[in-house]
Design a protein around this motif. Structure first.
Motif, PDB file in Angstrom:
ATOM      1  N   HIS A 126     -12.909 119.286  16.585  1.00 24.48           N
ATOM      2  CA  HIS A 126     -13.795 118.273  16.324  1.00 24.48           C
ATOM      3  C   HIS A 126     -13.593 117.088  15.367  1.00 24.48           C
ATOM      4  O   HIS A 126     -14.634 117.226  14.994  1.00 24.48           O
ATOM      5  CB  HIS A 126     -14.616 119.734  14.913  1.00 24.48           C
ATOM      6  N   GLY A 127     -12.802 116.172  15.944  1.00 24.30           N
ATOM      7  CA  GLY A 127     -12.172 115.153  15.726  1.00 24.30           C
ATOM      8  C   GLY A 127     -11.144 115.268  15.137  1.00 24.30           C
ATOM      9  O   GLY A 127     -10.848 115.314  13.743  1.00 24.30           O
ATOM     10  N   ALA A 128     -10.485 115.228  15.546  1.00 25.05           N
ATOM     11  CA  ALA A 128      -9.003 115.271  14.770  1.00 25.05           C
ATOM     12  C   ALA A 128      -8.509 114.015  13.790  1.00 25.05           C
ATOM     13  O   ALA A 128      -8.995 113.251  13.737  1.00 25.05           O
ATOM     14  CB  ALA A 128      -7.640 115.422  15.931  1.00 25.05           C
ATOM     15  N   LEU A 129      -7.586 114.675  12.503  1.00 31.46           N
ATOM     16  CA  LEU A 129      -7.943 114.010  11.371  1.00 31.46           C
ATOM     17  C   LEU A 129      -6.293 113.516  10.856  1.00 31.46           C
ATOM     18  O   LEU A 129      -5.471 113.436  12.270  1.00 31.46           O
ATOM     19  CB  LEU A 129      -8.597 114.095  10.348  1.00 31.46           C
ATOM     20  N   ALA A 130      -6.406 114.192   9.879  1.00 31.40           N
ATOM     21  CA  ALA A 130      -5.418 113.998   9.748  1.00 31.40           C
ATOM     22  C   ALA A 130      -4.251 115.285   9.978  1.00 31.40           C
ATOM     23  O   ALA A 130      -5.013 116.247  10.547  1.00 31.40           O
ATOM     24  CB  ALA A 130      -4.733 114.788   8.055  1.00 31.40           C
ATOM     25  N   MET A 131      -2.233 115.392   9.854  1.00 33.62           N
ATOM     26  CA  MET A 131      -1.723 116.229  10.862  1.00 33.62           C
ATOM     27  C   MET A 131      -0.902 115.979  10.159  1.00 33.62           C
ATOM     28  O   MET A 131      -0.200 115.141   9.184  1.00 33.62           O
ATOM     29  CB  MET A 131      -1.530 115.534  12.188  1.00 33.62           C
ATOM     30  N   ALA A 132       0.294 117.579  10.246  1.00 31.78           N
ATOM     31  CA  ALA A 132       1.473 117.600   9.620  1.00 31.78           C
ATOM     32  C   ALA A 132       1.824 118.972  10.218  1.00 31.78           C
ATOM     33  O   ALA A 132       1.355 119.095  11.375  1.00 31.78           O
ATOM     34  CB  ALA A 132       1.064 118.242   8.069  1.00 31.78           C
ATOM     35  N   GLU A 133       2.757 118.934  10.342  1.00 36.66           N
ATOM     36  CA  GLU A 133       3.772 120.050  10.727  1.00 36.66           C
ATOM     37  C   GLU A 133       4.295 121.251  10.093  1.00 36.66           C
ATOM     38  O   GLU A 133       4.890 120.942   9.148  1.00 36.66           O
ATOM     39  CB  GLU A 133       5.365 119.245  11.782  1.00 36.66           C
ATOM     40  N   ALA A 134       4.012 122.382  10.983  1.00 35.74           N
ATOM     41  CA  ALA A 134       4.717 123.160   9.952  1.00 35.74           C
ATOM     42  C   ALA A 134       6.372 123.572  10.065  1.00 35.74           C
ATOM     43  O   ALA A 134       6.597 123.424  11.130  1.00 35.74           O
ATOM     44  CB  ALA A 134       3.889 124.620  10.986  1.00 35.74           C
ATOM     45  N   PRO A 135       6.391 124.734   9.500  1.00 34.71           N
ATOM     46  CA  PRO A 135       7.753 124.674   9.700  1.00 34.71           C
ATOM     47  C   PRO A 135       8.393 125.742  10.595  1.00 34.71           C
ATOM     48  O   PRO A 135       9.989 125.655  10.918  1.00 34.71           O
ATOM     49  CB  PRO A 135       8.300 126.333   8.614  1.00 34.71           C
ATOM     50  N   ASN A 136       7.336 126.240  11.623  1.00 39.71           N
ATOM     51  CA  ASN A 136       7.598 126.832  12.876  1.00 39.71           C
ATOM     52  C   ASN A 136       7.904 125.463  13.838  1.00 39.71           C
ATOM     53  O   ASN A 136       8.074 126.264  15.477  1.00 39.71           O
ATOM     54  CB  ASN A 136       6.433 127.464  13.174  1.00 39.71           C
TER      55      ASN A 136
END
Length: 389
Positions: free
Chosen positions: A303-313
């Motif tokens: 619904h409007g992609a914003l900030a992003m991070a990578e999970a440990p998996n």
């Protein structure tokens, strides 16, 4: 970079009794009636101590969720960027310690967008404190990163009156470990820095910048010393993403960036396109890849992609602005999906729309810490996931 400590997640999240002012941002840092509970179900593989029965679905109850106001003494609101101080950060005589969290504020006390001047420090225990306060014109964005040499880099995308119409191209600010501004970088490759992936190689660093005014992604290569950065070269490596001003969200543009050092791929979350793209050979390419390869486009969950991070998996986590493809039944969601484009899970950080934005993940040998801002309450929510012997 894909971590060697790999986790396979199954998660159930519950939120109850959350009372807040559901306007876009809240002036007060006092959060009333916040009751949150979470349950993580984890399958632990390499890097974490495993149970002796080798059950594929070992369950872990996380430490209590911690909620911390991000409002400093001057009243700045609208927390955007989130970064953990790395393990070998050179603190010197400054206040920062490994595991501390920094949060940048985009609005001032009058709730005018693009006018926030502060970064707050949230230690692993105890109250938050002011780490940095600059002078106007400043609007500190989601582009927030830390370098081991003892430097903090943050995007500045200021507005004169809180509207996109008066926004300027801005700059990157470099702040030392004592919270003092020491440098600024501006130029044709910095055009409204909205988010950043900062790749630390010790005496060298790469800053990938999401530019709002041009709908492009730039790469800036720096030499790094404790005294500051030296720009070696800059290049636009991707372009063509939807970008425009917005009266509610300030801008709609490319935002979240995650760089996978193992594959050399830069992942780009484009808010207006409501999708995530991949740019190959991002650290070395000298040509513009356009929008790159489509990785994830899911109108059911995005619904409007914003900030992003990578999970440990190795999965990607993306916040949603709720300004694109809005769904009142899925407010303030953070969505987890694989790099192959398969939806995994989602969670809501606020019962009203417009709360999700900056997020970050920190992994050690036995603890994973997940932090996400809630713009609606001007607070940071923190979860701890502990392994079992």
């Amino acid at each position: 970079m894909q971590p060697t400590n790999t986790l396979s997640f199954r998660r159930v999240w519950m939120a109850a009794g959350l009372q807040a002012d559901h306007s876009r941002m809240r002036r007060s840092g006092v959060i009333s009636g916040l009751l949150l509970a979470g349950l993580f179900l984890l399958t632990v593989t390499a890097g974490f101590a495993q149970r002796h029965d080798n059950d594929a679905d070992d369950a872990f109850l996380p430490s209590p969720i911690r909620s911390v106001s991000t409002v400093p003494g001057n009243g700045d609101v609208n927390p955007y960027g989130v970064v953990f101080i790395p393990r070998d950060f050179q603190s010197g005589s400054g206040p920062l310690r490994r595991g501390d969290i920094l949060v940048s504020n985009f609005n001032n006390a009058a709730n005018l967008q693009g006018t926030g001047t502060t970064i707050v420090r949230i230690p692993q225990s105890g109250a938050q404190s002011l780490f940095f306060q600059g002078t106007t014109p400043l609007g500190l964005s989601t582009a927030l990163g830390a370098l081991r040499a003892g430097l903090i880099v943050v995007g500045n995308f200021p507005s004169k009156d809180g509207t996109f119409a008066t926004a300027t191209a801005g700059s990157l600010l470099v702040i030392n470990n004592r919270g003092q501004w020491i440098q600024s970088f501006a130029g044709p490759e910095i055009q409204g820095p909205w988010d950043m992936a900062l790749v630390d190689h010790g005496d060298r660093a790469i800053a990938f910048i999401a530019n709002t005014l041009t709908g492009s992604i730039a790469r800036l290569d720096f030499a790094v010393r404790a005294s500051g950065l030296t720009l070696l070269r800059s290049k636009t490596i991707a372009s063509g993403y939807m970008h425009r001003g917005d009266p509610v969200t300030f801008v709609v543009s490319p935002t979240g960036l995650v760089y996978d050092e193992h594959s050399g791929v830069l992942y780009v979350a484009s808010t207006g396109d409501n999708a995530v793209f991949a740019i190959n050979n991002a650290a070395d390419r000298m040509t513009d890849a356009g929008m790159g390869r489509l990785v994830y486009q899911d109108n059911t969950h995005l619904h409007g992609a914003l900030a992003m991070a990578e999970a440990p998996n190795g999965h990607l986590l993306v916040a949603n602005s709720d300004g694109i493809n809005s769904d009142p039944n899925q407010p303030s969601e953070i969505v987890e999906f694989t790099k192959g484009g398969t939806f995994v899970k989602q969670l809501s950080v606020d019962p009203a729309q417009g709360g999700a934005f900056g997020l970050a993940v920190r992994s050690t040998e036995d603890v994973v810490t997940f932090a996400a801002v809630d713009d609606n309450t001007a607070s940071l929510l923190i979860w701890l996931l502990n392994s079992e012997e």
